[in-house]
Design an enzyme around this catalytic site. Sequence first.
Site, PDB file in Angstrom:
ATOM      1  N   ARG A 177      -2.003  -0.467   6.145  1.00  0.00           N
ATOM      2  CA  ARG A 177      -1.474   0.621   6.959  1.00  0.00           C
ATOM      3  C   ARG A 177      -1.793   0.375   8.438  1.00  0.00           C
ATOM      4  O   ARG A 177      -2.698  -0.394   8.776  1.00  0.00           O
ATOM      5  CB  ARG A 177      -2.079   1.961   6.532  1.00  0.00           C
ATOM      6  CG  ARG A 177      -1.799   2.352   5.096  1.00  0.00           C
ATOM      7  CD  ARG A 177      -2.478   3.667   4.769  1.00  0.00           C
ATOM      8  NE  ARG A 177      -2.186   4.132   3.416  1.00  0.00           N
ATOM      9  CZ  ARG A 177      -2.944   3.889   2.365  1.00  0.00           C
ATOM     10  NH1 ARG A 177      -4.068   3.175   2.511  1.00  0.00           N
ATOM     11  NH2 ARG A 177      -2.630   4.347   1.170  1.00  0.00           N
TER      12      ARG A 177
ATOM     13  N   LYS B 157      -6.962   5.743   3.286  1.00  0.00           N
ATOM     14  CA  LYS B 157      -6.999   7.204   3.289  1.00  0.00           C
ATOM     15  C   LYS B 157      -8.237   7.692   2.546  1.00  0.00           C
ATOM     16  O   LYS B 157      -8.608   7.144   1.512  1.00  0.00           O
ATOM     17  CB  LYS B 157      -5.729   7.759   2.631  1.00  0.00           C
ATOM     18  CG  LYS B 157      -4.466   7.509   3.452  1.00  0.00           C
ATOM     19  CD  LYS B 157      -3.254   8.144   2.819  1.00  0.00           C
ATOM     20  CE  LYS B 157      -2.012   7.965   3.682  1.00  0.00           C
ATOM     21  NZ  LYS B 157      -0.811   8.580   3.080  1.00  0.00           N
TER      22      LYS B 157
ATOM     23  N   HIS C   1       5.316   1.215   9.242  1.00  0.00           N
ATOM     24  CA  HIS C   1       5.577   1.683   7.885  1.00  0.00           C
ATOM     25  C   HIS C   1       6.797   1.003   7.284  1.00  0.00           C
ATOM     26  O   HIS C   1       6.823   0.714   6.075  1.00  0.00           O
ATOM     27  CB  HIS C   1       5.772   3.197   7.854  1.00  0.00           C
ATOM     28  CG  HIS C   1       5.939   3.737   6.455  1.00  0.00           C
ATOM     29  ND1 HIS C   1       4.888   3.796   5.558  1.00  0.00           N
ATOM     30  CD2 HIS C   1       7.031   4.189   5.787  1.00  0.00           C
ATOM     31  CE1 HIS C   1       5.335   4.278   4.405  1.00  0.00           C
ATOM     32  NE2 HIS C   1       6.620   4.519   4.516  1.00  0.00           N
TER      33      HIS C   1
ATOM     34  N   ARG D 217       5.678  -2.329   5.980  1.00  0.00           N
ATOM     35  CA  ARG D 217       4.911  -2.119   4.738  1.00  0.00           C
ATOM     36  C   ARG D 217       5.839  -1.775   3.585  1.00  0.00           C
ATOM     37  O   ARG D 217       5.713  -2.316   2.478  1.00  0.00           O
ATOM     38  CB  ARG D 217       3.890  -1.011   4.983  1.00  0.00           C
ATOM     39  CG  ARG D 217       3.060  -0.564   3.785  1.00  0.00           C
ATOM     40  CD  ARG D 217       2.024   0.442   4.253  1.00  0.00           C
ATOM     41  NE  ARG D 217       1.567   1.354   3.225  1.00  0.00           N
ATOM     42  CZ  ARG D 217       0.479   1.176   2.475  1.00  0.00           C
ATOM     43  NH1 ARG D 217      -0.244   0.082   2.634  1.00  0.00           N
ATOM     44  NH2 ARG D 217       0.122   2.068   1.574  1.00  0.00           N
TER      45      ARG D 217
ATOM     46  N   HIS E 273      -2.849   2.717  -3.003  1.00  0.00           N
ATOM     47  CA  HIS E 273      -2.318   3.966  -3.530  1.00  0.00           C
ATOM     48  C   HIS E 273      -3.251   4.510  -4.616  1.00  0.00           C
ATOM     49  O   HIS E 273      -3.732   3.757  -5.460  1.00  0.00           O
ATOM     50  CB  HIS E 273      -0.933   3.756  -4.147  1.00  0.00           C
ATOM     51  CG  HIS E 273       0.135   3.483  -3.133  1.00  0.00           C
ATOM     52  ND1 HIS E 273       1.303   2.818  -3.444  1.00  0.00           N
ATOM     53  CD2 HIS E 273       0.214   3.789  -1.813  1.00  0.00           C
ATOM     54  CE1 HIS E 273       2.059   2.725  -2.360  1.00  0.00           C
ATOM     55  NE2 HIS E 273       1.419   3.305  -1.368  1.00  0.00           N
TER      56      HIS E 273
ATOM     57  N   TYR F 191       8.758   1.792  -5.123  1.00  0.00           N
ATOM     58  CA  TYR F 191       9.132   0.433  -4.775  1.00  0.00           C
ATOM     59  C   TYR F 191       9.695  -0.301  -5.982  1.00  0.00           C
ATOM     60  O   TYR F 191      10.568  -1.151  -5.847  1.00  0.00           O
ATOM     61  CB  TYR F 191       7.916  -0.308  -4.208  1.00  0.00           C
ATOM     62  CG  TYR F 191       7.378   0.374  -2.980  1.00  0.00           C
ATOM     63  CD1 TYR F 191       8.090   0.354  -1.784  1.00  0.00           C
ATOM     64  CD2 TYR F 191       6.186   1.085  -3.014  1.00  0.00           C
ATOM     65  CE1 TYR F 191       7.619   1.002  -0.657  1.00  0.00           C
ATOM     66  CE2 TYR F 191       5.698   1.733  -1.894  1.00  0.00           C
ATOM     67  CZ  TYR F 191       6.421   1.689  -0.717  1.00  0.00           C
ATOM     68  OH  TYR F 191       5.956   2.343   0.390  1.00  0.00           O
TER      69      TYR F 191
END
Length: 345
Positions: free
Chosen positions: A197, A221, A286, A289, A312, A321
């Site tokens: 990210r 995150k 983004h 990515r 994730h 995806y």
Amino acid sequence: MAHFLAPGVQFNIHPHNELGDNDVFYFDQRRSQKMSPDFFAELLRDADTTDMRFHDLAEQFYYDCKVRNLSPNTLRGYGERLMNFYLFLKVRKIRLEGVNRAVIQDYIMSLKDRVSDHTVNGRLRVLRVFFRFLAREGLSSNGNPMDKVSLIKTENTLKPILMPEQIEQLLSVPNKRIFTGYRNFAILLVFWDSLIRLSELTNLKIADVDLKQGLLKVYGKGRKERVVPVGTKTVRALHLYWVKYRQRIPGELFFCQKSGRMLERRNVERILTRIGERVKLHVTPHLIRHSAATWWIKQGAQPMYLQNLMGHTSMSVTQRYVHLASVDDLKKHHQKFSLADSLRI
């Protein structure tokens, strides 16, 4: 501890700047006015003179977020979205105690056709958190105006992706004979190869880069740590960036400005935008990515591996995806095995 493969070769450093650093930030409601990324501080300064009630409650919300140890990126997102809502109220001369469901609905309508549905929902989610905090702490005189407000329905559209050939075009733009050019080249390559990210890249420290093993340690995150591998070509580019340029600059961040100062999110976004403009492509961190994840699946990578690579927490996010990559494959298989095509008609 980072491990660098320093060959002991000396290089000439060119003091030019190309697609370099820019510390100007913008906020959509303020057009070209310079703005600090500390949106909470900006919000509190403005509300201090126009709506002391909003100021006091936003300040208490900020401290609650700090106590909960939310990441700087989360705080920045909360501050930016609250600032947007505050400016909406300010223009309409509505005090915070006057906010009800009708005001929230007017706010939603003011955003429609100006920003994406996903952006609208992002702002509504922050208002949910804010007003839930006020209600929980007994700070709201008129209940929670977000109680019966639903997120708007978004279309599940297939987003365009960048092709590998377009990534090659982007990589050909930076001037690799100067610091900023080679840094920008390396940034593009890391985004494409590691799928990290934007915030993970800007916070990447020298000590977290292990070029002997070809690994980057990043913090995603929720401050979750993970180790991300990179390929041989990326290792070679990062090694050259280090020995030719970066090791002579003070500071602990791997990607930085010429002074050693941090590259802020908007700096990197602006750099990619300017590189994209040179080859007539729209480019964001983004999008790179997102595109790289789709190509990983197209090339046969397992979804579980991609989930770990991207950081994730839920497989449902990774499945997007898988769906994107499978559309072309499904079409090819359908053309090969079509039941209608096999009919003699």
